[in-house]
Design a protein around this motif. Structure first.
Motif, PDB file in Angstrom:
ATOM      1  N   ILE A 705      32.750  44.655  46.347  1.00  0.00           N
ATOM      2  CA  ILE A 705      33.385  43.278  46.393  1.00  0.00           C
ATOM      3  C   ILE A 705      34.602  43.493  45.546  1.00  0.00           C
ATOM      4  CG2 ILE A 705      33.109  40.816  46.547  1.00  0.00           C
ATOM      5  CD1 ILE A 705      30.306  41.342  47.433  1.00  0.00           C
ATOM      6  N   CYS A 706      35.634  42.924  45.961  1.00  0.00           N
ATOM      7  CA  CYS A 706      37.012  42.793  44.923  1.00  0.00           C
ATOM      8  C   CYS A 706      37.580  41.221  45.165  1.00  0.00           C
ATOM      9  CB  CYS A 706      38.100  43.684  45.160  1.00  0.00           C
ATOM     10  SG  CYS A 706      37.534  45.352  44.961  1.00  0.00           S
ATOM     11  N   VAL A 707      38.013  40.512  44.264  1.00  0.00           N
ATOM     12  CA  VAL A 707      38.481  39.283  44.204  1.00  0.00           C
ATOM     13  C   VAL A 707      39.798  39.182  43.575  1.00  0.00           C
ATOM     14  CG1 VAL A 707      38.201  37.007  43.410  1.00  0.00           C
ATOM     15  CG2 VAL A 707      36.081  38.425  43.848  1.00  0.00           C
ATOM     16  N   SER A 708      40.532  38.460  44.226  1.00  0.00           N
ATOM     17  CA  SER A 708      42.101  38.034  43.950  1.00  0.00           C
ATOM     18  C   SER A 708      41.971  36.603  43.731  1.00  0.00           C
ATOM     19  CB  SER A 708      43.103  38.637  44.959  1.00  0.00           C
ATOM     20  OG  SER A 708      44.512  38.364  44.542  1.00  0.00           O
ATOM     21  N   SER A 709      42.292  36.232  42.490  1.00  0.00           N
ATOM     22  CA  SER A 709      42.279  34.796  42.225  1.00  0.00           C
ATOM     23  C   SER A 709      42.862  34.502  40.663  1.00  0.00           C
ATOM     24  CB  SER A 709      40.652  34.273  41.999  1.00  0.00           C
ATOM     25  OG  SER A 709      40.655  33.030  41.648  1.00  0.00           O
ATOM     26  N   SER A 710      43.197  33.272  40.654  1.00  0.00           N
ATOM     27  CA  SER A 710      43.674  32.887  39.364  1.00  0.00           C
ATOM     28  C   SER A 710      42.473  32.511  38.527  1.00  0.00           C
ATOM     29  CB  SER A 710      44.761  31.600  39.434  1.00  0.00           C
ATOM     30  OG  SER A 710      44.136  30.599  39.916  1.00  0.00           O
ATOM     31  N   ALA A 711      41.335  32.872  38.726  1.00  0.00           N
ATOM     32  CA  ALA A 711      40.335  32.334  37.965  1.00  0.00           C
ATOM     33  C   ALA A 711      39.319  33.310  37.661  1.00  0.00           C
ATOM     34  CB  ALA A 711      39.356  31.064  38.842  1.00  0.00           C
ATOM     35  N   THR A 712      39.842  34.668  37.473  1.00  0.00           N
ATOM     36  CA  THR A 712      39.207  35.956  37.051  1.00  0.00           C
ATOM     37  C   THR A 712      39.554  36.183  35.692  1.00  0.00           C
ATOM     38  OG1 THR A 712      40.930  37.531  37.981  1.00  0.00           O
ATOM     39  CG2 THR A 712      39.152  36.586  39.331  1.00  0.00           C
TER      40      THR A 712
END
Length: 798
Positions: A705-712
């Protein structure tokens, strides 16, 4: 054999005797034994095969070395013509031999060639075994008679004229072949002359010595007089220092290893390529303060008496309640002290952006919170770590490496914690193995300076600068630091507030470690943004009373609780007789390790027991997180717009091939997992293949699972190589087209996206075990053990 105790009839001696005689000849020729020693050992070897000789002195007969006068006279004329093969070679006389060896040593010392040191010769060993004795018509019978001692009397060795002529030829042939092989292996060298009657007495020894010396310097052929130890040393030097990886597994057991062939019937993904999953938009503006420090200042000045954090002792009593006013004032004092009262050589010890270690025990959340916000106000970067137990603790050494790479020179702690640290003879805190030199600052109130009334911190906590560093320990035991920027910190707090529906003055019961992971994000950061009251349950209290967190939920009327599945499990074991507790006040029971496959059993069992005590099924909210991506997904109650919870009963065989196949619960070869909810607000999520390039998985395929966010998180501190691989991944479609112009962060979680856009996690990349072409996970082992009632089948602690 006229000169060696009487004539012997030629008969083949046993192989071990021939080998022993040949070795004696070699040792004598190389000067390793004296003539007397040679004759004694030779006599011992031949004693059982030489009959008693009448009329000869017994001592001479035992040594088998004194020749008779008539025999000597008869042999003399023959020696003048040519050296017979059955006579003792003059070369092996001790005095002549010693002189020849000394001459050879002097000659080859000039060439600076290494000399041999071992007596045993591979050549002699093979030559004696392969040499054929003189052919006689009764050879087979005689050989049998030698093997059967009972027949020695009927077939005496005296009937054989000579045992030694062929034995001497073996030894002499060894020297000649050694020299010949030496010449043949050196094309540019001069051939060595074969020993003859005309040569000097030590020539044959020198020739053999030359062959041995030359071969010891380079590769050693089989037909050389080089010892097994020298041969072994040369082979070792030729061998590469570290064999290729495959040789560790193949080596000499190739016939035992079967190459794994793909099973033509193995399940394969059949779904369509997945699309990037988009979370709900993150609400902009709203009632929140513009930054976390702005929120602290607002609540500290407008709501100074509002409770912020309550700490409990090991008996469950509240020992301290930190208000927002006290948190603000103490944090200001610490920030002022750090910036203005710490100097080194008349220069400030710290400057903005420097990293500072926070060393606080799990039983003191109040002082940790003051230290954390004091560092933020002073524009310093807090690095929370565990309290070192000993000077040489292995885990502490890895933390020391992290502190060194971060350039940490100062550690903050409390007076009580410092007194418990190992001390040097000077009384100061001891230097821990692997740690950089540190200064220690005790931050209890009496040690801090009060700032002037007109002093205000200049902290800017909304940019891309690093806010704090959270340590992470990998499966190999190494420790790295994940950097979280101020922008990411604020975005994480806002996303959690939106996903969990936090509001002002709510009470949260926190059982987790407040220094890292979900315990830090919910219990220290997001709580301040929303002016919440956190009741922190120390781990020591949970060991004494596993029901303590439930009792505090009941007494404080907590609206949310933050636990792990282990805490729920322990509560079940201790709940008997506790009938006066109620969980009706809870609207969210956040299970921080909901990504573990075995958490579902704890959740189900906990609900079955406590549903009659006010716990509603929709309250249980598993979530998934990682140090790199922070919170990945969380289940939300229906009043917050969450879909109904789901379970997936998956075939273990399909999962081992990375394929999702729904099965029935009646089978034992299935894995039942629960969803971990929806993706976080403002985040995009996709699943990529575990191996090779980050291609999007199919809808029925397990991947990372990969996440693109300003909260990582933003990086591994100081490690640019693995940072790019983890924090700057660009997933691509099957055609190689990037799915977004923004990079994604790898979470290390293995899973898939199911119905209603719910995220399912089936394991972690760190726990992945690949056997042949099949993949298994360490978490599956635990889940399987729990599924078969481990109390009946598994001993405790196993």
């Amino acid at each position: 054999m006229a000169d060696r105790g009487g004539p012997l009839e030629a008969a083949p001696l046993p192989a071990e005797v021939r080998e022993g005689l040949a070795e004696l000849e070699l040792e004598l020729s190389e000067g390793d034994i004296t003539q007397k020693g040679y004759e004694k050992k030779r006599a011992k070897l031949l004693a059982r095969y030489i009959p008693l000789i009448q009329g000869i002195d017994p001592s001479l007969q035992a040594e088998n070395r004194t020749p008779g006068p008539s025999q000597t006279t008869a042999a003399a004329p023959k020696q003048q013509k040519s050296r017979p093969t059955n006579s003792r070679d003059e070369r092996f006389r001790s005095d002549i031999h010693t002189e020849a060896v000394q001459a050879a040593l002097a000659k080859y010392k000039e060439r600076k060639m290494p000399m041999p040191s071992k007596r045993r010769s591979v050549l002699v060993h093979s030559s004696v075994e392969t040499y054929t004795p003189p052919d006689t018509s009764s050879a087979s019978e005689d050989e049998g008679s030698l093997r059967r001692p009972g027949r020695l009397t009927s077939t005496p060795l005296q009937s054989h004229p000579s045992v030694e002529p062929w034995l001497d030829r073996v030894v002499q042939g060894s020297s000649t072949s050694s020299s010949a092989s030496s010449t043949s292996s050196h094309p540019g060298g001069r051939p060595a002359a074969a020993p003859s009657a005309a040569t000097t007495p030590g020539a044959a020894s020198a020739t053999a010595l030359a062959g041995l010396t030359a071969h010891a310097h380079i590769g050693v052929p089989v037909n050389s007089r080089v010892s097994s130890k020298i041969q072994q040393l040369l082979n070792t030097l030729k061998r590469p220092k570290r064999p290729p990886l495959k040789e560790f597994f193949v080596d000499d057991f190739e016939e035992l290893l079967e190459v794994q062939q793909p099973d033509p019937n193995q399940p394969k993904p059949e779904g369509n390529q997945m699309a990037v999953l988009q979370g709900e938009p993150l609400a902009a503006g709203g009632p929140w303060p513009p930054s976390l420090l702005a929120a602290l200042q607002r609540w500290g000045t407008t709501q100074p008496r509002a409770p912020c954090l309550t700490a409990l002792d090991t008996t469950g009593k509240a020992i301290c309640t930190l208000t927002y006013g006290k948190l603000w004032s103490r944090s200001l004092k610490l920030a002022y002290t750090l910036l203005n009262k710490l100097t080194s050589k008349n220069e400030p010890l710290l400057k903005p952006g420097d990293r500072v270690a926070l060393v606080f025990p799990n039983s003191d959340p109040v002082m940790f919170m003051v230290a954390f916000y004091g560092c933020l106000l002073a524009e310093l970067v807090p690095v929370p770590i565990e309290v070192p137990l000993t000077r040489k603790d292995a885990g502490s050494q890895q933390v020391g490496f992290l502190l060194g790479s971060c350039g940490v020179t100062l550690a903050l702690t409390t007076d009580a914690c410092q007194k418990g640290l190992p001390k040097a003879q000077t009384g100061e805190v001891a230097a821990f193995k692997g740690w950089p030199p540190l200064s220690w600052l005790v931050i209890d109130g009496k040690h801090l300076a009060k700032p002037p009334k007109d002093w205000h911190p200049l902290a800017q906590d909304t940019g891309t600068g690093t806010a704090y560093i959270e340590y992470k320990t990998s499966k190999e035991g190494s420790t790295v630091g994940v950097t979280v920027s101020h922008a990411s910190l604020l975005a994480q707090c806002r996303a959690l507030t939106q996903a969990c529906g936090y509001s002002e003055a709510e009470t949260l019961t926190n059982v987790l470690d407040f220094k890292r992971d979900a315990g830090l994000w919910h219990g220290v950061l997001t709580s301040v943004l929303n002016r919440m009251h956190v009741v922190s349950i120390p781990y020591a209290l949970m060991k004494v009373n596993p029901l303590s967190w439930i009792q505090k939920v009941c007494s404080y009327k907590a609206r949310a609780a933050l636990v792990k599945s282990r805490d729920m499990h322990w509560s079940l074991l201790a709940q008997r007789g506790q009938r006066d507790v109620s969980l009706s006040s809870l609207r969210m029971l956040i299970v921080a390790d909901g990504a573990n496959p075995w958490s579902i059993s704890s959740c189900d069992a906990f609900l079955n027991v406590f549903q009659s005590r006010g716990l509603r099924p929709e309250v249980i909210c598993p979530c998934a997180s990682s140090p790199e991506a922070l919170t990945v997904a969380i289940r939300r109650p229906p009043d917050l717009g969450g879909p109904p919870p789901r379970k997936a009963i998956l075939s273990m065989n399909g999962l081992s091939y990375g394929v999702i196949r729904v099965d029935t619960e009646e089978k034992l070869s299935v894995l039942t997992v629960q969803d971990v909810g929806q993706v976080m607000p403002g985040a995009n999520v996709c699943v990529v293949k575990v191996d090779g390039a980050p291609y999007l998985c199919k809808t029925d395929e397990v991947g990372e699972i990969c996440v693109s966010s300003s909260a990582t998180g933003t990086a591994y501190y100081g490690l640019l190589g693995i940072t790019k691989n983890v924090f700057e991944t660009v997933p691509v479609t099957a055609g190689g087209v990037p799915v977004s112009d923004r990079p994604f962060t790898r979470t290390g979680l293995l899973g898939f996206v199911g119905p209603d856009n719910l995220v399912f996690v089936v394991g972690k990349l760190d726990g992945l075990m690949v056997v042949g072409v099949r993949r298994h996970n360490a978490d599956d082992v635990v889940a399987t053990a729990l599924a078969v009632e481990p109390m009946k089948f598994v001993y405790r602690g196993r």
